[in-house]
Design a protein around this motif. Structure first.
Motif, PDB file in Angstrom:
ATOM      1  N   ASP A   1     -18.613 -29.284   0.105  1.00 28.07           N
ATOM      2  CA  ASP A   1     -19.741 -30.172   0.432  1.00 28.07           C
ATOM      3  C   ASP A   1     -20.648 -29.426   1.398  1.00 28.07           C
ATOM      4  O   ASP A   1     -20.676 -29.701   2.595  1.00 28.07           O
ATOM      5  N   ARG A   2     -21.384 -28.476   0.853  1.00 31.05           N
ATOM      6  CA  ARG A   2     -22.180 -27.581   1.685  1.00 31.05           C
ATOM      7  C   ARG A   2     -23.185 -28.321   2.553  1.00 31.05           C
ATOM      8  O   ARG A   2     -23.434 -27.954   3.699  1.00 31.05           O
ATOM      9  N   ARG A   3     -23.790 -29.384   2.027  1.00 30.64           N
ATOM     10  CA  ARG A   3     -24.833 -30.102   2.755  1.00 30.64           C
ATOM     11  C   ARG A   3     -24.297 -31.306   3.535  1.00 30.64           C
ATOM     12  O   ARG A   3     -25.063 -32.030   4.160  1.00 30.64           O
ATOM     13  N   HIS A   4     -23.001 -31.535   3.458  1.00 28.98           N
ATOM     14  CA  HIS A   4     -22.366 -32.632   4.200  1.00 28.98           C
ATOM     15  C   HIS A   4     -23.010 -33.983   3.863  1.00 28.98           C
ATOM     16  O   HIS A   4     -23.223 -34.818   4.737  1.00 28.98           O
ATOM     17  N   ASP A   5     -23.315 -34.188   2.575  1.00 31.57           N
ATOM     18  CA  ASP A   5     -23.926 -35.456   2.180  1.00 31.57           C
ATOM     19  C   ASP A   5     -23.116 -36.199   1.118  1.00 31.57           C
ATOM     20  O   ASP A   5     -23.627 -37.114   0.476  1.00 31.57           O
ATOM     21  N   MET A   6     -21.840 -35.807   0.947  1.00 35.82           N
ATOM     22  CA  MET A   6     -21.001 -36.465  -0.056  1.00 35.82           C
ATOM     23  C   MET A   6     -19.915 -37.320   0.588  1.00 35.82           C
ATOM     24  O   MET A   6     -18.987 -37.759  -0.090  1.00 35.82           O
ATOM     25  N   GLY A   7     -20.015 -37.543   1.874  1.00 39.29           N
ATOM     26  CA  GLY A   7     -19.095 -38.458   2.539  1.00 39.29           C
ATOM     27  C   GLY A   7     -17.629 -38.069   2.462  1.00 39.29           C
ATOM     28  O   GLY A   7     -16.752 -38.936   2.489  1.00 39.29           O
ATOM     29  N   GLY A   8     -17.345 -36.786   2.359  1.00 45.43           N
ATOM     30  CA  GLY A   8     -15.954 -36.346   2.295  1.00 45.43           C
ATOM     31  C   GLY A   8     -15.299 -36.600   0.953  1.00 45.43           C
ATOM     32  O   GLY A   8     -14.079 -36.458   0.826  1.00 45.43           O
ATOM     33  N   ARG A   9     -16.076 -36.973  -0.065  1.00 45.36           N
ATOM     34  CA  ARG A   9     -15.500 -37.302  -1.388  1.00 45.36           C
ATOM     35  C   ARG A   9     -15.787 -36.238  -2.432  1.00 45.36           C
ATOM     36  O   ARG A   9     -15.576 -36.469  -3.621  1.00 45.36           O
ATOM     37  N   ALA A  10     -16.251 -35.068  -2.031  1.00 45.93           N
ATOM     38  CA  ALA A  10     -16.609 -34.022  -2.988  1.00 45.93           C
ATOM     39  C   ALA A  10     -15.354 -33.468  -3.677  1.00 45.93           C
ATOM     40  O   ALA A  10     -14.335 -33.207  -3.030  1.00 45.93           O
ATOM     41  N   VAL A  11     -15.436 -33.308  -4.987  1.00 42.12           N
ATOM     42  CA  VAL A  11     -14.338 -32.739  -5.777  1.00 42.12           C
ATOM     43  C   VAL A  11     -14.917 -31.728  -6.758  1.00 42.12           C
ATOM     44  O   VAL A  11     -16.102 -31.747  -7.083  1.00 42.12           O
ATOM     45  N   ARG A  12     -14.036 -30.847  -7.242  1.00 38.83           N
ATOM     46  CA  ARG A  12     -14.415 -29.871  -8.257  1.00 38.83           C
ATOM     47  C   ARG A  12     -14.086 -30.405  -9.647  1.00 38.83           C
ATOM     48  O   ARG A  12     -13.030 -30.993  -9.848  1.00 38.83           O
TER      49      ARG A  12
END
Length: 328
Positions: free
Chosen positions: A141-152
């Motif tokens: 989450d490079r931009r820190h805008d996915m609320g800690g829910r980023a997945v591949r």
């Protein structure tokens, strides 16, 4: 000897006890039993040896040969990256190949706000495909805008294994704010970020865009040449914009330099474009273009806006005549 005498002698012999036997039958029986057991044991041991040898032979015959130990895999070394040219402040690390129909032009940026190429369309909410290259794999989450829910979500990008970044594994395109990331042949990492892009098969379109990207430092031609740029000038930000719906001109080049705490901004565009930067701009028009220079602290910069403007040559609106050798 009469018959009567012979008969009497034979009878007397038959009645005489027999002599003791010279063979010890009990001992012989014991010896015989012992020898029989030894022969049996020898036979069993011999058979076992034959079976064992045969078993080893059979196993050796049917067991596949042990494969030789393979040497450690030698991974290909990343291809060296050609050094960036030093006479152009705007150098692209990657370039687009194929782009979908809504895209109308490509912008470039370099400096403090990042190095990128941006494929852009028209309108207030213009479709955009940002292309950036990183020396190493960025945080998920490079931009820190996915609320800690980023997945591949793994995906094949050309001949390489890449992945989508999303907050929903069932939606790789992340509700239209799409991120696609993959490793490059030279050991770096590339990323596409697309939004406002409406296509029937957006996923395949972005994979096509990614597969056609080329990676190499490339000096982006610009519409000006500067002689005698002060040695204290350092690139802060350089942008080539193509946003006629917001700028009122088809393109605008903005070069910003820092010098001893001062900020010098050079803006070049077709007539009608606005001047960027801090301080009062000094402008001139020639060869079908308009150039403005603004320096917020001339004393710190060691040069005035007018002096810097006099060192600029404008190359005209024909992009074929622009130069990648901007400084010198």
């Amino acid at each position: 000897m009469t018959d009567h005498e012979l008969s009497t002698m034979l009878k007397d012999l038959a009645d005489t006890p027999a002599p003791p036997p010279s063979i010890d039958v009990e001992r012989a029986r014991r010896l015989g039993g012992r020898r029989r057991r030894l022969r049996t044991a020898a036979l069993v041991v011999g058979c076992a040896a034959v079976v064992t040898a045969g078993g080893l032979t059979a196993v050796s015959a049917f067991r596949p040969p042990t494969p030789p130990i393979a040497p450690p895999a030698v991974l290909p070394k990343p291809a060296p990256v050609a050094p960036a040219p030093t006479d152009d402040p705007l150098v692209a690390k990657a370039s687009f190949g194929w782009l979908p129909e809504p895209i109308k032009g490509v912008e470039y940026g370099a400096g403090g706000h990042g190095d990128y190429a941006l494929a852009i369309g028209r309108g207030d909410l213009a479709p955009m495909i940002w292309l950036a290259v990183y020396d190493r794999e960025p945080p998920l989450d490079r931009r820190h805008d996915m609320g800690g829910r980023a997945v591949r979500v793994p995906v094949r990008v050309g001949d390489r294994d890449g992945y989508w970044i999303t907050t929903d594994p069932a939606d790789p395109l992340n509700r239209g704010d799409s991120y696609l990331r993959w490793p490059t042949a030279d050991g770096r990492w590339a990323e596409l970020n697309a939004y406002y892009l409406a296509l029937p098969d957006l996923q395949q379109a972005l994979l096509h865009v990614a597969a056609e990207v080329t990676f190499a430092n490339r000096a982006v031609p610009l519409p000006l040449h500067i002689t005698g740029l002060p040695e204290t000038f350092r690139v802060a930000d350089v942008n080539l914009w193509r946003r006629p719906d917001t700028d009122g001109v088809p393109w605008r080049a903005v070069l910003q330099y820092s010098s001893n705490g001062a900020l010098a901004t050079i803006t070049v565009s077709p007539p009608g474009g606005r001047a960027d930067g801090l301080g009062k701009p000094v402008c001139t028009s020639e060869n079908g273009l308009r150039a403005c220079v603004a320096i917020d602290k001339p004393q710190a910069a060691g040069i005035t806006s007018k002096e810097l403007l006099n060192r600029i040559t404008l190359l005209g609106p024909d992009e074929a005549k622009w130069t990648p050798h901007v400084i010198g």
